[in-house]
Design a protein around this motif. Sequence first.
Motif, mmCIF file in Angstrom:
data_model
loop_
_atom_site.group_PDB
_atom_site.id
_atom_site.type_symbol
_atom_site.label_atom_id
_atom_site.label_comp_id
_atom_site.label_asym_id
_atom_site.label_seq_id
_atom_site.Cartn_x
_atom_site.Cartn_y
_atom_site.Cartn_z
ATOM 1 N N ILE A 215 0.879 -1.171 0.000
ATOM 2 C CA ILE A 215 0.000 0.000 0.000
ATOM 3 C C ILE A 215 0.913 1.217 0.000
ATOM 4 O O ILE A 215 1.830 1.303 0.819
ATOM 5 C CB ILE A 215 -0.920 0.023 1.236
ATOM 6 C CG1 ILE A 215 -1.873 -1.170 1.222
ATOM 7 C CG2 ILE A 215 -1.712 1.336 1.314
ATOM 8 C CD1 ILE A 215 -2.719 -1.312 2.474
ATOM 9 N N VAL A 221 -2.140 6.687 0.841
ATOM 10 C CA VAL A 221 -2.735 5.393 1.206
ATOM 11 C C VAL A 221 -3.461 4.817 -0.013
ATOM 12 O O VAL A 221 -4.679 4.614 -0.021
ATOM 13 C CB VAL A 221 -3.659 5.494 2.434
ATOM 14 C CG1 VAL A 221 -4.037 4.113 2.975
ATOM 15 C CG2 VAL A 221 -2.982 6.294 3.561
ATOM 16 N N ILE A 223 -4.371 1.882 -2.324
ATOM 17 C CA ILE A 223 -4.542 0.439 -2.177
ATOM 18 C C ILE A 223 -4.705 -0.167 -3.566
ATOM 19 O O ILE A 223 -5.594 0.234 -4.323
ATOM 20 C CB ILE A 223 -5.773 0.129 -1.309
ATOM 21 C CG1 ILE A 223 -5.638 0.816 0.057
ATOM 22 C CG2 ILE A 223 -5.962 -1.369 -1.156
ATOM 23 C CD1 ILE A 223 -6.898 0.783 0.888
ATOM 24 N N SER A 250 3.188 -0.149 6.256
ATOM 25 C CA SER A 250 1.957 -0.944 6.193
ATOM 26 C C SER A 250 1.980 -2.161 7.104
ATOM 27 O O SER A 250 0.924 -2.738 7.389
ATOM 28 C CB SER A 250 1.695 -1.391 4.751
ATOM 29 O OG SER A 250 2.750 -2.222 4.271
ATOM 30 N N ARG A 254 -0.967 -2.692 11.160
ATOM 31 C CA ARG A 254 -1.626 -1.462 10.721
ATOM 32 C C ARG A 254 -2.863 -1.727 9.874
ATOM 33 O O ARG A 254 -3.879 -1.027 10.000
ATOM 34 C CB ARG A 254 -0.604 -0.607 9.945
ATOM 35 C CG ARG A 254 -1.140 0.620 9.231
ATOM 36 C CD ARG A 254 -1.877 1.582 10.113
ATOM 37 N NE ARG A 254 -1.109 2.055 11.259
ATOM 38 C CZ ARG A 254 -1.629 2.767 12.238
ATOM 39 N NH1 ARG A 254 -2.927 3.057 12.244
ATOM 40 N NH2 ARG A 254 -0.878 3.168 13.257
ATOM 41 N N THR A 255 -2.828 -2.700 8.982
ATOM 42 C CA THR A 255 -3.912 -2.891 8.020
ATOM 43 C C THR A 255 -4.958 -3.911 8.469
ATOM 44 O O THR A 255 -5.842 -4.274 7.695
ATOM 45 C CB THR A 255 -3.359 -3.334 6.655
ATOM 46 O OG1 THR A 255 -2.803 -4.662 6.776
ATOM 47 C CG2 THR A 255 -2.295 -2.370 6.154
ATOM 48 N N ALA A 260 0.501 -6.308 5.250
ATOM 49 C CA ALA A 260 -0.462 -5.984 4.193
ATOM 50 C C ALA A 260 -0.521 -7.092 3.146
ATOM 51 O O ALA A 260 -1.587 -7.350 2.568
ATOM 52 C CB ALA A 260 -0.104 -4.655 3.548
ATOM 53 N N HIS A 263 -3.223 -9.954 3.220
ATOM 54 C CA HIS A 263 -4.575 -9.831 2.670
ATOM 55 C C HIS A 263 -4.737 -10.666 1.410
ATOM 56 O O HIS A 263 -5.862 -10.999 1.028
ATOM 57 C CB HIS A 263 -4.905 -8.362 2.384
ATOM 58 C CG HIS A 263 -5.119 -7.547 3.620
ATOM 59 N ND1 HIS A 263 -6.322 -7.494 4.280
ATOM 60 C CD2 HIS A 263 -4.274 -6.758 4.331
ATOM 61 C CE1 HIS A 263 -6.221 -6.706 5.342
ATOM 62 N NE2 HIS A 263 -4.991 -6.244 5.390
ATOM 63 N N ARG A 357 -7.749 0.840 4.786
ATOM 64 C CA ARG A 357 -7.362 -0.557 4.992
ATOM 65 C C ARG A 357 -6.906 -0.681 6.446
ATOM 66 O O ARG A 357 -5.882 -0.137 6.827
ATOM 67 C CB ARG A 357 -6.247 -0.962 4.027
ATOM 68 C CG ARG A 357 -5.750 -2.406 4.146
ATOM 69 C CD ARG A 357 -6.841 -3.445 3.898
ATOM 70 N NE ARG A 357 -7.499 -3.381 2.634
ATOM 71 C CZ ARG A 357 -7.086 -4.015 1.521
ATOM 72 N NH1 ARG A 357 -5.980 -4.722 1.529
ATOM 73 N NH2 ARG A 357 -7.790 -3.928 0.412
ATOM 74 N N GLY A 358 -7.723 -1.344 7.255
ATOM 75 C CA GLY A 358 -7.449 -1.385 8.678
ATOM 76 C C GLY A 358 -7.562 0.016 9.270
ATOM 77 O O GLY A 358 -8.440 0.792 8.889
ATOM 78 N N TRP A 360 -5.969 2.722 8.780
ATOM 79 C CA TRP A 360 -5.118 3.536 7.911
ATOM 80 C C TRP A 360 -5.999 4.078 6.798
ATOM 81 O O TRP A 360 -6.655 3.303 6.109
ATOM 82 C CB TRP A 360 -4.000 2.681 7.339
ATOM 83 C CG TRP A 360 -2.802 3.429 6.843
ATOM 84 C CD1 TRP A 360 -2.456 4.716 7.090
ATOM 85 C CD2 TRP A 360 -1.774 2.888 6.011
ATOM 86 N NE1 TRP A 360 -1.264 5.013 6.481
ATOM 87 C CE2 TRP A 360 -0.828 3.900 5.823
ATOM 88 C CE3 TRP A 360 -1.558 1.638 5.412
ATOM 89 C CZ2 TRP A 360 0.320 3.725 5.049
ATOM 90 C CZ3 TRP A 360 -0.420 1.449 4.656
ATOM 91 C CH2 TRP A 360 0.508 2.478 4.483
#
Length: 419
Positions: A215, A221, A223, A250, A254-255, A260, A263, A357-358, A360
């Motif tokens: 990210i 930010v 995505i 990331s 954090r996400t 990240a 995911h 995302r999360g 963030w």
Amino acid sequence: MTGPTTPAPSSWPASGSASETRSSARLILAEAPVLAHNYHPLPVVVARAEGTWVQDVEGRRYLDMLAGYSALNFGHRHPALIEAAHRQLDRLTLTSRAFHNDQLVGFAERLAALTGLDMVLPMNTGAEAVESAVKVARKWAYEVKGVAPDRATIIVADGNFHGRTTTIVSFSTDETARAGFGPFTPGFRVVPYNDLAALEAAVDETTAAVLIEPIQGEAGVLIPDEGYLAGVRELTRRTGCLFIADEIQSGLGRTGRTLAVDHESVVPDILLLGKALGGGIVPVSAVVARREVLSVLRPGEHGSTFGGNPLSAAVGSAVVDLLATGEFQRRAAELGDVMDRVLAALTGAGVTSYRVRGLWAGVDIDPALGTGRQISERLLAEGVLVKDTHGSTIRLAPPLTITEEELRSALGALKKVLG
């Protein structure tokens, strides 16, 4: 300044302590003749902090919605991290890597287990981790892939932010970061972010690695589309080059996941970590990689006097232990849903678009209402700290310890300044 409605820590006195004799205004003015002007901070002088709250020298309190660009994922002065630091301060802080220390191997074992990779190269700052990965990828290309000497290339994405060293700004597309700092280091190719076709077209026999942020934080930010990271993984595996994931911002909860890349259930060849790895206490970064990749380094080829020092290793181990419970990943995911719903309600009412995302978010503000800097200053007056990025975009990245009440209070302040 009205400030958020949620109460700050009651243990704090009404005013600051060490800097009481100099006001915020005087301290800010005093910086100009003695500090390089490489930052343009918001006009607040922080004197103490706890959890999600900070206090300035006059005693005004603010909700921290930036968390040190994710260096403070666990909030200010998390008790477990402070305790680990204090315990190690009483024993040993530095040996250099000329000797072994009793903290480093435990840190490396924990971090490798958390990330699903094999070996750890400890460093200090995020930029050092990126520079280290560039060196490792090039050496791997020559010794393992068989690229001709001095011909290795690394592919990066447009809009990237990996640091500010001379090599890293050589492949930045931000002219503010580049202008005046040439000549630039060769060996990099830039392709559009989130474009697998362009990436594939850029890969050839000289490609050592693809270096991307899962990210893009500094860019706002950003995505990528679902499947992009898996596509990068498949492409690099098929074409015989390394996938380097820069998770310095990331990563580490954090996400809503540990990383990240989780995911999309992707495991890169090289993972770059920093910021939150030091718990907001000491600078800690790491290159974490497959054994056959990091094994190209031999004694004398790379190093750092402070990298892997026992104080950093003790704090880093405590950070990994916090993440091993899964609590912070769950909190980021659940509170990220709250932030998503509130920002959705603000879309069309001052917010033109946003990405979450999360815990963030990049929030694009209607330019008619002000620049990102101006919105940040208005939120400062409401007792909320955020930071702008390009144009009228602000970033929200509170500590993962924030409560839902605190989060809603901060987002309420955003609604107010947009009104």
